[in-house]
Design an enzyme around this catalytic site. Structure first.
Site, mmCIF file in Angstrom:
data_model
loop_
_atom_site.group_PDB
_atom_site.id
_atom_site.type_symbol
_atom_site.label_atom_id
_atom_site.label_comp_id
_atom_site.label_asym_id
_atom_site.label_seq_id
_atom_site.Cartn_x
_atom_site.Cartn_y
_atom_site.Cartn_z
ATOM 1 N N TRP A 1 50.923 -5.561 33.282
ATOM 2 C CA TRP A 1 50.421 -6.365 34.711
ATOM 3 C C TRP A 1 50.159 -5.060 35.273
ATOM 4 O O TRP A 1 49.811 -5.633 36.948
ATOM 5 C CB TRP A 1 51.786 -6.751 35.041
ATOM 6 C CG TRP A 1 52.001 -8.467 34.756
ATOM 7 C CD1 TRP A 1 52.980 -8.615 33.251
ATOM 8 C CD2 TRP A 1 51.169 -9.137 34.745
ATOM 9 N NE1 TRP A 1 52.489 -10.059 33.052
ATOM 10 C CE2 TRP A 1 51.687 -10.096 34.324
ATOM 11 C CE3 TRP A 1 50.047 -9.822 36.074
ATOM 12 C CZ2 TRP A 1 51.533 -12.289 33.804
ATOM 13 C CZ3 TRP A 1 49.583 -10.717 35.672
ATOM 14 C CH2 TRP A 1 50.247 -11.973 35.204
ATOM 15 N N VAL B 1 44.374 -4.898 42.800
ATOM 16 C CA VAL B 1 45.551 -6.245 43.118
ATOM 17 C C VAL B 1 47.068 -5.441 43.513
ATOM 18 O O VAL B 1 48.273 -4.907 43.771
ATOM 19 C CB VAL B 1 46.242 -7.143 42.183
ATOM 20 C CG1 VAL B 1 47.119 -8.055 42.375
ATOM 21 C CG2 VAL B 1 45.273 -8.517 42.744
ATOM 22 N N HIS B 2 47.180 -4.541 41.699
ATOM 23 C CA HIS B 2 48.329 -3.996 41.820
ATOM 24 C C HIS B 2 48.561 -2.138 42.744
ATOM 25 O O HIS B 2 49.730 -2.026 43.479
ATOM 26 C CB HIS B 2 48.175 -3.113 40.210
ATOM 27 C CG HIS B 2 49.320 -1.670 39.944
ATOM 28 N ND1 HIS B 2 50.588 -2.063 39.920
ATOM 29 C CD2 HIS B 2 49.211 -0.463 39.774
ATOM 30 C CE1 HIS B 2 51.185 -1.266 39.492
ATOM 31 N NE2 HIS B 2 50.330 0.291 39.858
ATOM 32 N N HIS C 1 49.294 -17.141 42.040
ATOM 33 C CA HIS C 1 48.993 -17.863 40.656
ATOM 34 C C HIS C 1 49.131 -19.048 40.914
ATOM 35 O O HIS C 1 48.486 -19.781 40.707
ATOM 36 C CB HIS C 1 49.843 -17.605 39.442
ATOM 37 C CG HIS C 1 49.033 -16.491 39.432
ATOM 38 N ND1 HIS C 1 49.552 -15.089 40.219
ATOM 39 C CD2 HIS C 1 48.442 -15.349 38.037
ATOM 40 C CE1 HIS C 1 48.792 -13.731 38.990
ATOM 41 N NE2 HIS C 1 48.113 -14.791 37.920
ATOM 42 N N TRP D 1 45.411 -3.950 34.293
ATOM 43 C CA TRP D 1 44.600 -5.220 34.354
ATOM 44 C C TRP D 1 44.015 -5.220 34.850
ATOM 45 O O TRP D 1 42.677 -5.644 35.364
ATOM 46 C CB TRP D 1 45.400 -6.547 33.067
ATOM 47 C CG TRP D 1 45.524 -6.887 33.712
ATOM 48 C CD1 TRP D 1 47.250 -7.616 34.837
ATOM 49 C CD2 TRP D 1 44.814 -8.773 34.601
ATOM 50 N NE1 TRP D 1 46.827 -8.661 35.568
ATOM 51 C CE2 TRP D 1 45.528 -9.262 35.411
ATOM 52 C CE3 TRP D 1 43.253 -9.295 34.076
ATOM 53 C CZ2 TRP D 1 44.896 -10.377 35.513
ATOM 54 C CZ3 TRP D 1 43.268 -10.501 34.654
ATOM 55 C CH2 TRP D 1 44.271 -10.954 35.418
ATOM 56 N N ASN D 2 44.736 -5.536 36.223
ATOM 57 C CA ASN D 2 44.027 -5.084 37.502
ATOM 58 C C ASN D 2 44.716 -4.704 38.454
ATOM 59 O O ASN D 2 45.246 -4.622 39.231
ATOM 60 C CB ASN D 2 43.956 -6.916 37.907
ATOM 61 C CG ASN D 2 43.618 -7.206 39.110
ATOM 62 O OD1 ASN D 2 43.092 -6.455 39.772
ATOM 63 N ND2 ASN D 2 44.557 -8.487 39.015
ATOM 64 N N ILE D 3 43.644 -3.398 38.433
ATOM 65 C CA ILE D 3 43.800 -1.877 39.479
ATOM 66 C C ILE D 3 44.060 -2.879 40.958
ATOM 67 O O ILE D 3 44.889 -1.912 41.505
ATOM 68 C CB ILE D 3 43.349 -0.903 39.243
ATOM 69 C CG1 ILE D 3 43.410 -0.514 37.834
ATOM 70 C CG2 ILE D 3 43.566 -0.276 40.295
ATOM 71 C CD1 ILE D 3 44.688 -0.065 36.856
ATOM 72 N N TYR E 1 45.216 -35.042 34.864
ATOM 73 C CA TYR E 1 44.680 -36.051 33.815
ATOM 74 C C TYR E 1 45.640 -37.323 34.106
ATOM 75 O O TYR E 1 45.463 -38.353 34.175
ATOM 76 C CB TYR E 1 44.608 -36.048 32.586
ATOM 77 C CG TYR E 1 43.883 -37.587 31.837
ATOM 78 C CD1 TYR E 1 42.900 -37.558 31.937
ATOM 79 C CD2 TYR E 1 45.156 -38.265 31.100
ATOM 80 C CE1 TYR E 1 42.430 -38.802 31.211
ATOM 81 C CE2 TYR E 1 44.446 -39.009 30.156
ATOM 82 C CZ TYR E 1 43.364 -39.219 29.988
ATOM 83 O OH TYR E 1 43.435 -40.714 29.714
ATOM 84 N N TYR F 1 55.581 -3.097 46.841
ATOM 85 C CA TYR F 1 57.209 -2.695 46.078
ATOM 86 C C TYR F 1 57.407 -1.194 46.808
ATOM 87 O O TYR F 1 58.951 -1.035 47.450
ATOM 88 C CB TYR F 1 56.245 -2.061 45.137
ATOM 89 C CG TYR F 1 56.753 -1.808 43.984
ATOM 90 C CD1 TYR F 1 58.196 -1.952 43.992
ATOM 91 C CD2 TYR F 1 57.669 0.140 43.934
ATOM 92 C CE1 TYR F 1 59.159 -1.147 42.968
ATOM 93 C CE2 TYR F 1 58.009 0.282 42.762
ATOM 94 C CZ TYR F 1 59.138 0.436 42.640
ATOM 95 O OH TYR F 1 59.783 0.576 41.453
#
EC number: 2.3.1.20
Length: 393
Positions: free
Chosen positions: A282, A289-290, A323, A285-287, A385, A298
């Protein structure tokens, strides 16, 4: 006759005039002449000193000379800022939920754009607030000495529009810039963008859509064996499409935008495929946002004395909210299981970090990616559906 003349003389000597208009006018004339002399003396001695521009320029040059005005402006500005950020999140979502003509894909794309803008404006506010606080304590700039721009010289339309379109979520007064645009690099990234987006669409239409359609009946009948079989069948194409999307977005698209804007910081991801813990995945993979979460969420929490575990849990909560926001709103439904599914990353991260090491931890991360995503996809599609088609039939 003499008595009458004597009476008139007595009356005239005792007359009490009450109209002193002449004396009042005399006083006014004397005051005007005296002040005119003083005004003329001042003008001859000092010249014309009246300059309204000087007062305005003084306020613009250093607004802290007017603390009362700054207090009103900052209070009003904070209120308007909160209204603006709230509008960025809730007005688009209300529009997507209200208009039936908006498709789930179109709604998700629109909400992604507004979410990115929300995070950028939040970062813009925070960085300029830090600069203002440092300036207020007599430090002149937040950036290094060699920086080209310092606060408040960065507060221009050109600067904020560059940040809005730049491939980053964290604002800086001076972004690293590449010396020129490499046309060959730009064309390669453009070709990759066009090729991989067509490949993704083709794989979704050819491979995923039939599998998802064939999965509806096992989910309705609660046939668990068939549900697991459908899930495993969907896992391979779903994961392949996710990997292609990752390369298309984080490598091709973001490098294309960065090259076009001569944006120097190209660290959009790190080696998340080598992750031995869920936390490492986490974080890498998405710097963009991190970095945003680390800088604006943080660290401020840690600075206020919040426990490290509580701060990490808070970040997972925020991540789970966004999300679910980006998926549930376009699908026009909210599912608590999806939110709890995101929160399940916390015990998963604890278990992998505590009991698994090396290749075992890396295998656990890959399994969670390959299996977890198709489960979420099938459950979302099934609920969509049932909610929009079965309930209306």
């Amino acid at each position: 006759m003499d008595c009458h003349v004597l009476q008139e003389s007595l009356l005239s000597s005792a007359s009490g005039y009450s109209n002193y208009r002449g004396i009042l006018n005399w006083c006014v004339v004397m005051l005007v002449l005296c002040n005119a002399r003083l005004f003329l003396e001042n003008l001859i001695k000092y010249g014309i000193l009246v300059d309204p521009i000087q007062v305005v320029s003084l306020f613009l040059k250093d607004p802290y000379n007017w603390p009362a005005s700054c207090l009103i402006i900052e209070t009003t500005g904070t209120f308007l800022y909160l209204v603006n950020l709230t509008t960025l999140l809730f007005f688009p979502s209300a529009t997507v939920l209200t208009l039936t003509s908006i498709t789930p894909v179109g709604g998700a794309f629109a909400l992604c754009v507004y979410t990115v803008l929300f995070m950028k404006l939040y970062s813009y506010k925070d960085v300029n607030m830090w600069c203002r606080e440092i300036r207020h304590t007599k430090a002149r700039t937040l950036t290094p000495v060699h920086a080209h721009v310092s606060y408040p010289g960065n507060l221009t339309h050109r600067d904020i529009y560059y940040f809005v379109f730049a491939p980053t979520l964290c604002y800086e007064l001076n972004f690293p810039r590449s010396p020129r645009i490499r046309k060959s690099f730009l064309l390669r990234r453009l070709f990759e963008m066009l090729f991989f987006i067509q490949l993704q669409i083709g794989l979704v239409q050819q491979w995923m859509v039939p599998t998802i359609q064939n999965s509806m009946k096992p989910f309705q009948d609660m046939d668990f064996s068939r549900m697991i079989e459908r899930m495993l069948k969907l896992a391979v194409p779903n994961h392949l499409i996710w990997l292609i999307f990752f390369y298309w977005f984080f490598h091709s698209s973001m490098n294309f935008v960065a090259e076009l804007m001569r944006f120097g910081d190209r660290e959009f991801y790190q080696d998340w495929w080598n992750s031995e813990t869920v936390t490492y995945f986490w974080s890498n993979w998405n710097i963009p946002v991190h970095k945003w979460c680390l800088r604006h969420f943080y660290k401020p929490l840690m600075g206020r004395g919040v426990n490290k575990w509580v701060a990490q849990t808070a970040i997972f909560l925020v991540s789970a909210f966004f999300h679910e926001y980006l998926v549930s709103v376009p699908l026009k439904m909210f599912r608590l299981w999806a939110f709890m599914g995101m929160m399940s990353q916390i015990p998963l991260a604890w278990f992998v970090g505590r009991f698994l090491r090396g290749n075992y931890g890396n295998a656990a991360v890959w399994i969670s990616l390959i299996i977890g995503q198709p489960i979420a996809v099938l459950m979302y599609v099934h609920d969509f559906y049932v909610l929009h088609y079965v309930s209306q039939s």
